[in-house]
Design a protein around this motif. Sequence first.
Motif, PDB file in Angstrom:
ATOM      1  N   ILE A   6       0.816  -1.082  -0.134  1.00 35.50           N
ATOM      2  CA  ILE A   6      -0.004  -0.071   0.082  1.00 35.50           C
ATOM      3  C   ILE A   6       0.845   1.218  -0.110  1.00 35.50           C
ATOM      4  O   ILE A   6       0.682   2.221  -0.821  1.00 35.50           O
ATOM      5  N   LYS A   7       1.961   1.412   0.792  1.00 38.35           N
ATOM      6  CA  LYS A   7       3.026   2.352   0.859  1.00 38.35           C
ATOM      7  C   LYS A   7       2.220   3.725   1.202  1.00 38.35           C
ATOM      8  O   LYS A   7       2.441   4.788   0.555  1.00 38.35           O
TER       9      LYS A   7
ATOM     10  N   LYS B 182     -14.182  -4.394  -0.811  1.00 40.52           N
ATOM     11  CA  LYS B 182     -13.443  -3.107  -1.442  1.00 40.52           C
ATOM     12  C   LYS B 182     -13.312  -2.300   0.135  1.00 40.52           C
ATOM     13  O   LYS B 182     -14.208  -1.631   0.486  1.00 40.52           O
ATOM     14  N   ILE B 183     -11.891  -1.718   0.032  1.00 38.85           N
ATOM     15  CA  ILE B 183     -11.530  -0.963   1.365  1.00 38.85           C
ATOM     16  C   ILE B 183     -10.787   0.366   0.666  1.00 38.85           C
ATOM     17  O   ILE B 183      -9.665   0.437   0.543  1.00 38.85           O
TER      18      ILE B 183
ATOM     19  N   LYS C 110      -7.123   4.234  -5.130  1.00 41.49           N
ATOM     20  CA  LYS C 110      -6.580   4.275  -3.664  1.00 41.49           C
ATOM     21  C   LYS C 110      -7.338   3.192  -2.881  1.00 41.49           C
ATOM     22  O   LYS C 110      -7.869   3.638  -1.818  1.00 41.49           O
ATOM     23  N   SER C 111      -7.660   2.124  -3.634  1.00 43.08           N
ATOM     24  CA  SER C 111      -8.394   1.128  -2.823  1.00 43.08           C
ATOM     25  C   SER C 111      -7.818  -0.248  -2.740  1.00 43.08           C
ATOM     26  O   SER C 111      -7.280  -0.560  -3.833  1.00 43.08           O
ATOM     27  N   LEU C 112      -8.151  -0.916  -1.527  1.00 44.54           N
ATOM     28  CA  LEU C 112      -7.600  -2.363  -1.400  1.00 44.54           C
ATOM     29  C   LEU C 112      -8.774  -3.232  -1.768  1.00 44.54           C
ATOM     30  O   LEU C 112      -9.756  -2.943  -0.987  1.00 44.54           O
ATOM     31  N   TYR C 113      -8.495  -4.183  -2.445  1.00 40.84           N
ATOM     32  CA  TYR C 113      -9.383  -5.305  -2.763  1.00 40.84           C
ATOM     33  C   TYR C 113      -8.811  -6.561  -1.968  1.00 40.84           C
ATOM     34  O   TYR C 113      -8.051  -7.203  -2.432  1.00 40.84           O
ATOM     35  N   LEU C 114      -9.822  -6.964  -1.117  1.00 40.83           N
ATOM     36  CA  LEU C 114      -9.529  -8.034  -0.153  1.00 40.83           C
ATOM     37  C   LEU C 114     -10.469  -9.203  -0.453  1.00 40.83           C
ATOM     38  O   LEU C 114     -11.682  -8.793  -0.338  1.00 40.83           O
ATOM     39  N   CYS C 115     -10.007 -10.405  -0.613  1.00 37.04           N
ATOM     40  CA  CYS C 115     -10.813 -11.637  -0.998  1.00 37.04           C
ATOM     41  C   CYS C 115     -10.354 -12.760  -0.108  1.00 37.04           C
ATOM     42  O   CYS C 115      -9.286 -12.984   0.185  1.00 37.04           O
ATOM     43  N   LEU C 116     -11.424 -13.408   0.282  1.00 40.66           N
ATOM     44  CA  LEU C 116     -11.162 -14.591   1.267  1.00 40.66           C
ATOM     45  C   LEU C 116     -12.368 -15.674   0.768  1.00 40.66           C
ATOM     46  O   LEU C 116     -13.405 -15.353   0.288  1.00 40.66           O
TER      47      LEU C 116
ATOM     48  N   TYR D  27      -9.718 -26.239   3.176  1.00 36.88           N
ATOM     49  CA  TYR D  27      -9.023 -25.008   2.750  1.00 36.88           C
ATOM     50  C   TYR D  27      -9.706 -23.650   2.901  1.00 36.88           C
ATOM     51  O   TYR D  27     -10.694 -23.698   2.495  1.00 36.88           O
ATOM     52  N   GLY D  28      -8.575 -22.813   3.419  1.00 35.53           N
ATOM     53  CA  GLY D  28      -9.114 -21.270   3.260  1.00 35.53           C
ATOM     54  C   GLY D  28      -8.382 -20.700   1.680  1.00 35.53           C
ATOM     55  O   GLY D  28      -6.869 -21.344   1.849  1.00 35.53           O
ATOM     56  N   TYR D  29      -8.597 -19.419   1.587  1.00 34.40           N
ATOM     57  CA  TYR D  29      -7.936 -18.749   0.275  1.00 34.40           C
ATOM     58  C   TYR D  29      -7.799 -17.291   0.575  1.00 34.40           C
ATOM     59  O   TYR D  29      -9.100 -16.769   1.290  1.00 34.40           O
ATOM     60  N   ILE D  30      -6.828 -16.893   0.425  1.00 35.51           N
ATOM     61  CA  ILE D  30      -6.748 -15.358   0.353  1.00 35.51           C
ATOM     62  C   ILE D  30      -6.128 -14.683  -0.676  1.00 35.51           C
ATOM     63  O   ILE D  30      -5.111 -15.353  -1.219  1.00 35.51           O
ATOM     64  N   PHE D  31      -6.525 -13.607  -1.020  1.00 32.03           N
ATOM     65  CA  PHE D  31      -6.053 -12.530  -2.188  1.00 32.03           C
ATOM     66  C   PHE D  31      -6.409 -11.382  -2.095  1.00 32.03           C
ATOM     67  O   PHE D  31      -7.286 -10.939  -1.650  1.00 32.03           O
ATOM     68  N   SER D  32      -5.183 -10.623  -2.507  1.00 30.36           N
ATOM     69  CA  SER D  32      -5.537  -9.175  -2.284  1.00 30.36           C
ATOM     70  C   SER D  32      -4.947  -8.290  -3.503  1.00 30.36           C
ATOM     71  O   SER D  32      -3.756  -8.914  -3.928  1.00 30.36           O
ATOM     72  N   GLN D  33      -5.317  -7.106  -3.841  1.00 33.90           N
ATOM     73  CA  GLN D  33      -4.731  -6.409  -4.836  1.00 33.90           C
ATOM     74  C   GLN D  33      -5.038  -4.765  -4.259  1.00 33.90           C
ATOM     75  O   GLN D  33      -6.070  -4.521  -4.002  1.00 33.90           O
ATOM     76  N   TYR D  34      -3.930  -4.036  -4.506  1.00 31.03           N
ATOM     77  CA  TYR D  34      -4.252  -2.589  -4.230  1.00 31.03           C
ATOM     78  C   TYR D  34      -4.121  -2.131  -5.569  1.00 31.03           C
ATOM     79  O   TYR D  34      -3.245  -2.094  -6.220  1.00 31.03           O
ATOM     80  N   LEU D  35      -5.326  -1.295  -5.749  1.00 31.40           N
ATOM     81  CA  LEU D  35      -5.602  -0.384  -7.223  1.00 31.40           C
ATOM     82  C   LEU D  35      -5.118   1.098  -6.827  1.00 31.40           C
ATOM     83  O   LEU D  35      -6.152   1.861  -6.115  1.00 31.40           O
ATOM     84  N   LYS D  36      -3.945   1.343  -7.234  1.00 30.10           N
ATOM     85  CA  LYS D  36      -3.382   2.766  -6.910  1.00 30.10           C
ATOM     86  C   LYS D  36      -4.224   3.866  -7.120  1.00 30.10           C
ATOM     87  O   LYS D  36      -4.559   4.918  -6.523  1.00 30.10           O
ATOM     88  N   LYS D  37      -4.714   3.885  -8.544  1.00 37.55           N
ATOM     89  CA  LYS D  37      -5.493   4.843  -9.087  1.00 37.55           C
ATOM     90  C   LYS D  37      -6.749   5.126  -8.297  1.00 37.55           C
ATOM     91  O   LYS D  37      -7.098   6.114  -8.077  1.00 37.55           O
TER      92      LYS D  37
END
Lengths: 109, 302
Positions: free
Chosen positions: B137-138, B285-286, B178-184, B166-176
């Motif tokens: 995120i920086k 969506k954060i 300024k939102s973090l997308y967190l998936c579980l 099993y559990g699953y986690i994935f995340s991506q930060y879209l800088k444009k």
Amino acid sequence: MKRNTIKLSTLLGENITSRSSLQILCNILKSNDVIDMSDIVFISRSVADELCYFEESYNIMFVGMSDFTRKMLSLVRKNRNKPRKRQEQDSKFVVCDDIETLLSVVSSI
Amino acid sequence: MSEVIIPNVTRDDRIGSVFNHLFRIIAESEKLEGKVLWNFQDVHFFHPFFVFPFSLYRYELSNKKNVECKGMNDVVQSYFSTIKFFDFMDLREIGDFNNVLKCYKEKSYTPICRFSLSDKNIERMQSIIKDVILQQIKLPINIESHLSYMLGEFVCNMEEHSQGKYGYIFSQYLKKEKSLYLCLADDGISIYSSYIFKEKHLDKIDEYESSALRLAKAGYSSKDRPEAENRGYGISTNSNLLVKGFGGAFFILSGGAFHREEAENNIFIELPKSIRWNGTIILMKIPLSEAKNVNLYKYMER
């Protein structure tokens, strides 16, 4: 009476989020023990609830808590035996009988 | 041989709207006998909320049918390889996991991580993933506790209620944005099945699985002590934190129903009987632009 002290971060690390991970603590905990919470950075609400259960069942004392863990335990302790106040939110409810209805609903809501 | 044309899903206008494309892919793929051919000729980019459940669906489908992918360009191929679209990043040795994830700290996304729900190192795994996300995120904001709370409560739910493997986690930060997308996600029984299995709150559940989602959202746990309603805060407090605190959006799909909540939109949808998701997926969506003003404690109590 000398109380036995257990340093929780040594057992479980500095972040404790899973209720089930406290089984390790449960296996060694005895009445009137002291749980040293120093170096614990984060506990989840679920973990706090479980620690409150230990507090009640084993008459244990917590020492060395950070502001965060103190607040979390305090919050859970306060609400633990109270009935929940639930707020029903306004929400829509749609039943989709077939895929066409589902695709149409998902693209419109 | 019939093939399924995979669309270029770049946006998720209202949280979970990507499932409009995924449900269509599922419906078409399920009709095909034996071999399923997915054509990626139109694909240049996938929104994180699409690529995550799509990867899980591919894995599940490949256990039943022969799934082949064609028409993938080099960029998509490379991205899929990096996020472990086909083979997941499996948590095995904590040491290895930590070292392998180091290279993701300079990226904007994590790999799709899979962990055993009975693994003793789940705590450490969450901590490592959280640290990677914070590095990606920086931004000069402190959301460490908020992120720990979200990850912790939902992973705890997977362990306690899902009966999954099993559990699953994935995340991506879209800088444009300024939102973090967190998936579980988990691969267990659905929320509805969890209430039925535990024989809890059956008077509040009807034949619709969405009634179980509504119950979970309202904080009715399948594991309350008989004398107190001390559980069931995970979904309710997290969705409040996300939507009212961060101004974000929350989506949960479990079994035969899904729920979406955003500022002006709160809806429960019952899926047709022909479509069912095995397990539970949560998308969050954060937005981070006002994150420093979000008081975690305010939302933990609700």
